[in-house]
Design a protein around this motif. Structure first.
Motif, PDB file in Angstrom:
ATOM      1  N   UNK A  56       0.668  -1.206   0.060  1.00 12.41           N
ATOM      2  CA  UNK A  56       0.123  -0.110  -0.060  1.00 12.41           C
ATOM      3  C   UNK A  56       0.969   1.216   0.049  1.00 12.41           C
ATOM      4  N   UNK A  57       2.050   1.224   0.865  1.00  7.51           N
ATOM      5  CA  UNK A  57       2.753   2.388   0.862  1.00  7.51           C
ATOM      6  C   UNK A  57       3.322   2.751  -0.690  1.00  7.51           C
ATOM      7  N   UNK A  58       3.713   1.727  -1.362  1.00  6.29           N
ATOM      8  CA  UNK A  58       4.353   1.956  -2.630  1.00  6.29           C
ATOM      9  C   UNK A  58       3.325   2.379  -3.635  1.00  6.29           C
ATOM     10  N   UNK A  59       1.911   1.983  -3.421  1.00  6.63           N
ATOM     11  CA  UNK A  59       0.908   2.446  -4.141  1.00  6.63           C
ATOM     12  C   UNK A  59       0.576   3.988  -3.938  1.00  6.63           C
ATOM     13  N   UNK A  60       0.739   4.299  -2.702  1.00  6.60           N
ATOM     14  CA  UNK A  60       0.320   5.757  -2.223  1.00  6.60           C
ATOM     15  C   UNK A  60       1.467   6.620  -2.641  1.00  6.60           C
ATOM     16  N   UNK A  61       2.697   6.064  -2.628  1.00 10.18           N
ATOM     17  CA  UNK A  61       3.949   6.862  -3.402  1.00 10.18           C
ATOM     18  C   UNK A  61       3.758   7.113  -4.663  1.00 10.18           C
ATOM     19  N   UNK A  62       3.189   5.768  -5.695  1.00  8.17           N
ATOM     20  CA  UNK A  62       3.224   6.170  -6.921  1.00  8.17           C
ATOM     21  C   UNK A  62       1.993   7.384  -7.178  1.00  8.17           C
ATOM     22  N   UNK A  65       3.803  10.567  -6.506  1.00  8.03           N
ATOM     23  CA  UNK A  65       4.660  10.925  -7.693  1.00  8.03           C
ATOM     24  C   UNK A  65       3.888  11.452  -8.860  1.00  8.03           C
ATOM     25  N   UNK A  66       2.929  10.635  -9.105  1.00 11.79           N
ATOM     26  CA  UNK A  66       1.990  11.044 -10.510  1.00 11.79           C
ATOM     27  C   UNK A  66       1.121  12.388 -10.273  1.00 11.79           C
ATOM     28  N   UNK A  67       0.987  12.773  -9.093  1.00 11.86           N
ATOM     29  CA  UNK A  67       0.111  13.999  -9.101  1.00 11.86           C
ATOM     30  C   UNK A  67       1.271  15.161  -8.786  1.00 11.86           C
ATOM     31  N   UNK A  68       2.449  15.051  -8.657  1.00 11.25           N
ATOM     32  CA  UNK A  68       3.482  15.828  -8.677  1.00 11.25           C
ATOM     33  C   UNK A  68       4.226  16.276 -10.103  1.00 11.25           C
ATOM     34  N   UNK A  69       4.148  15.180 -10.873  1.00 17.73           N
ATOM     35  CA  UNK A  69       4.740  15.449 -12.126  1.00 17.73           C
ATOM     36  C   UNK A  69       4.019  16.498 -13.048  1.00 17.73           C
ATOM     37  N   UNK A  77       7.241   6.045 -12.118  1.00 17.43           N
ATOM     38  CA  UNK A  77       6.587   5.381 -11.018  1.00 17.43           C
ATOM     39  C   UNK A  77       7.665   5.260  -9.968  1.00 17.43           C
ATOM     40  N   UNK A  78       7.098   5.091  -8.577  1.00 21.74           N
ATOM     41  CA  UNK A  78       7.941   4.945  -7.649  1.00 21.74           C
ATOM     42  C   UNK A  78       8.445   3.760  -7.439  1.00 21.74           C
ATOM     43  N   UNK A  79       9.877   3.654  -7.412  1.00 23.99           N
ATOM     44  CA  UNK A  79      10.571   2.271  -7.432  1.00 23.99           C
ATOM     45  C   UNK A  79      10.990   2.050  -6.115  1.00 23.99           C
TER      46      UNK A  79
END
Length: 130
Positions: A56-62, A65-69, A77-79
Motif C-alpha cells: 500500500x505504501x508503494x501505491x500511495x507513493x506512486x 509522484x504521479x500528482x506532482x509530475x 513510477x515510484x521504485x
C-alpha cells in the motif's frame, strides 16, 4: 508454482540479505496486492499486516509522484521508498517482473545507505532467480 513453493524458492535471497545488513530487524517479499511470499524476523501476526502495508505504501507513493509530475512529463513510477523513525530505517523496493512486480521490504537500525545497497543487491539476486 504455489505460494509456499515460491516462498521457499526466494527465502535464500532473504537470508543473504540478513548477512548484508547489520542489525536487520525484518525483511519481506510480497506481491503488489499485499500477499506475503516469504519473510524474516516477523511474527505471524505481523506478516499479513506488513505485506499489506508495504504494498500500500508503494501505491500511495506512486499516486503522490504521479500528482506532482508536470503534465508534459513522461509517466514515472515510484521504485523505492524510505522511511525513518527514531533510527529505524524502512526501505521498500519494487522488483520488476514482465507482468507485474514484487515488493521487497527491509527494516533495521543500520545506516540508510547500507540498507538501500543491501536491498538492491537482494533485488538483483531475486531477478536472477526469476
Amino acid at each position: 508454482m504455489n505460494s509456499l513453493a515460491l516462498g521457499k524458492h526466494f527465502l535464500p535471497a532473504l537470508e543473504k540479505l540478513a548477512t548484508r545488513i547489520p542489525n536487520l530487524q525484518c525483511a519481506m517479499l510480497c506481491t503488489p496486492d499485499g500477499f506475503n511470499l516469504c519473510s524474516l524476523g516477523l511474527s505471524e501476526n505481523q506478516v499479513g499486516k506488513m505485506a499489506a502495508l508495504s504494498s500500500s505504501l508503494l501505491s500511495v507513493g506512486d499516486a503522490a509522484v504521479g500528482s506532482l509530475l508536470a503534465k508534459e512529463s513522461p509517466a514515472a513510477s515510484l521504485d523505492l521508498m524510505t522511511m525513518e523513525a527514531d533510527g529505524l530505517q524502512i526501505v521498500c523496493l519494487k522488483i520488476q517482473r514482465p507482468d507485474s512486480y514484487f515488493v521487497l521490504m527491509a527494516s533495521g537500525r543500520s545506516p540508510l545507505g547500507v540498507i538501500i545497497m543491501g536491498v538492491k543487491a537482494t533485488a538483483n539476486d531475486i531477478c536472477k532467480i526469476l
